[in-house]
Design a protein around this motif. Structure first.
Motif: not given
Lengths: 248, 256
Positions: A136-150
């Motif tokens: 919840d401390q990340l922007s939408g785009g950052m969340k997508k990138r973290v999810a992609l990394a995962r």
């Protein structure tokens, strides 16, 4: 290859997928496009067995996942990675814990090796110094990138992307699409992207299939879509208000 | 008439389906506990949440329950001139009935509702789907540690409840109303048998199962959006509480 054969799925009286046939070629980026609410996300969840079809077959490398037991399905899912529409990061875990979670649970790597792999994956998606942040401390785009990394971490053969750029601004959307292209070139996985963002997706995908009223209306290359004479496809691709597509 | 029969049939079928789904849920949870129990850390985390964090509310409820029992019991027994039996009345009421039931109701309100809300939010934000898509078993990560923790924590919390309640009754009966302390404990020792403690233990462990089963199940099959989670949470608390009381009656009638 993923092959969907005579697939049907209804929720109550609402038929979402209606006798659908579709082949997803191995190693390519295939986009499933269509207006919102046409069942694109349902289709992608059917492909990974998160939803069960009412009838029909879903063949992944020749194995029908609709008749698999839970443990068999879990074994097959090891071939998959998935990026969810709202990223679906575990909100009680930090970015580092989110990305390292599948490695910790599914491999016997040491904590140093895990740390190395996680940082490599995060760097690959352009994220540094966010290890201790919560989703919840990340922007939408950052969340997508973290999810992609995962999703990338276990080197899956197939990655399913559910609306990877929905809700993001055009620049971030383009960056995410570029990232998908870059990772696809590097890892060579089969990608299935569900989106309604046309014509932007045509810059990224090798093939596209349009879902409309529960069936595949057309499948082909982006060029074939852009040159289609079908008024319905033409209206959707150009985003025109007037035409056979009805908006309710 | 036909409409009425049709409706009744539909409702009965829906109820049967729900019961079948609930039974499958708990059987699969136990299968997961045996086959892949998960990491000890997850179990300790849930034990801390369900058990240790419930300590204060259990302590408070137990103290006042024991004190009320002390007061009511004293004035009732006084009518028969047998106020010396107060220790026995307080202890038996707590060990057999009030300890297991009240501690279970308190845990339902404090931890059960949180379990449903947490799992429900994970469901609507696709976090459970994300686990499944990674070929990880949600039952191993979400249900097993919670069910096991509730099975361990409830008997412990119940024994704390009994002890604190007995002490509450002692404070009121002996210190405030002047019952002989020797009589208080002697009568208690004379009347409380191992069977009573066993009944309390069986009750509290089965209430632990009811709470974790219902609350995990309601969260896992939550409806859509915030409203879905809110309805699931309310329904989990109501259903668990009612089932605890019904099951308590059945167990009492069988075990007595």
């Amino acid at each position: 290859m993923i092959r969907l054969v005579k697939l049907n799925k209804a929720f109550g009286s609402q038929k979402v997928i209606n006798n659908l046939d579709l082949d997803i070629p191995t190693g390519a980026i295939t986009a499933i496009i269509g207006p919102s609410g046409e069942g694109k996300s349902v289709l992608i969840k059917l492909m990974i067995g998160l939803l069960k079809p009412d009838s029909g077959q879903i063949l992944v490398d020749g194995e029908d996942i609709t008749v698999m037991r839970r443990d068999q399905l879990n074994r097959l899912r090891e071939k998959f990675g998935m990026l969810f529409q709202n990223s679906a990061l575990f909100d009680s875990m930090t970015v580092y814990e989110n990305v390292s979670f599948p490695l910790e649970e599914k491999t016997r790597l040491s904590s140093n090796e895990i740390r190395e792999r996680v940082h490599e994956a995060l760097e690959h998606v352009g994220l540094k110094g966010v290890d201790d942040k919560f989703p919840d401390q990340l922007s939408g785009g950052m969340k997508k990138r973290v999810a992609l990394a995962r999703a990338l971490l276990l080197n899956p053969e197939i990655i399913l992307f559910d609306e990877p750029t929905t809700g993001l601004d055009p620049i971030i959307s383009r960056a995410i699409n570029g990232l998908i292209r870059k990772t696809h070139e590097r890892f060579g996985f089969t990608a299935v992207i569900v989106t309604h963002e046309v014509p932007e997706i045509f810059e990224l995908c090798d093939y596209a299939a349009m879902l409309y009223k529960g069936k595949i209306l057309m499948s082909g290359t982006p060029g074939e879509f852009l040159n289609s004479k079908d008024p319905l496809i033409g209206q959707f691709v150009k985003g025109e208000l007037d035409g056979p597509l009805q908006f309710s | 008439m036909l409409f009425f029969i049709e409706k009744l049939g539909g409702l009965s079928l829906a109820l049967l389906q729900e019961m079948g789904r609930m039974m499958n849920f708990i059987l699969y949870s136990f299968y997961t506990i045996v086959r892949a129990p998960g990491k000890p850390f997850a179990l300790f985390k849930q034990l801390h949440f369900i058990g240790a964090k419930s300590f204060f509310v259990i302590f408070l409820t137990a103290a006042f329950t024991g004190m009320v029992l002390g007061l009511q019991g004293y004035y009732t027994l006084l009518k028969f001139g047998s106020e010396g039996m107060l220790g026995s009345v307080v202890a038996l009421s707590l060990i057999r009935e009030l300890g297991p039931v009240l501690s279970a109701l308190m845990v339902t309100g404090r931890a059960g509702s949180a379990i449903t809300a947490e799992i429900g939010i994970m469901r609507i934000t696709e976090q459970i789907d994300a686990l499944e898509s990674m070929a990880l078993e949600p039952f191993k990560y979400l249900m097993s540690p919670r069910i096991l923790s509730a099975l361990i924590a409830l008997p412990l919390l119940c024994s704390i409840f009994d002890l604190v309640g007995i002490f509450g009754g002692y404070v009121i009966g002996v210190k405030l109303l002047g019952v002989n302390p020797g009589a208080y404990f002697h009568e208690m020792q004379k009347s409380v048998e191992w069977k009573d403690i066993w009944i309390g233990f069986v009750k509290s462990i089965s209430f632990g199962l009811i709470i974790s089963w219902i609350c995990c199940y309601k969260g896992y099959y939550t409806g859509h959006g915030a409203e879905g989670v809110s309805k699931a949470t309310t329904s989990a608390v109501v259903m668990s509480s009612v089932l605890i009381l019904i099951w308590d009656y059945f167990l009492t009638s069988v075990l007595l």
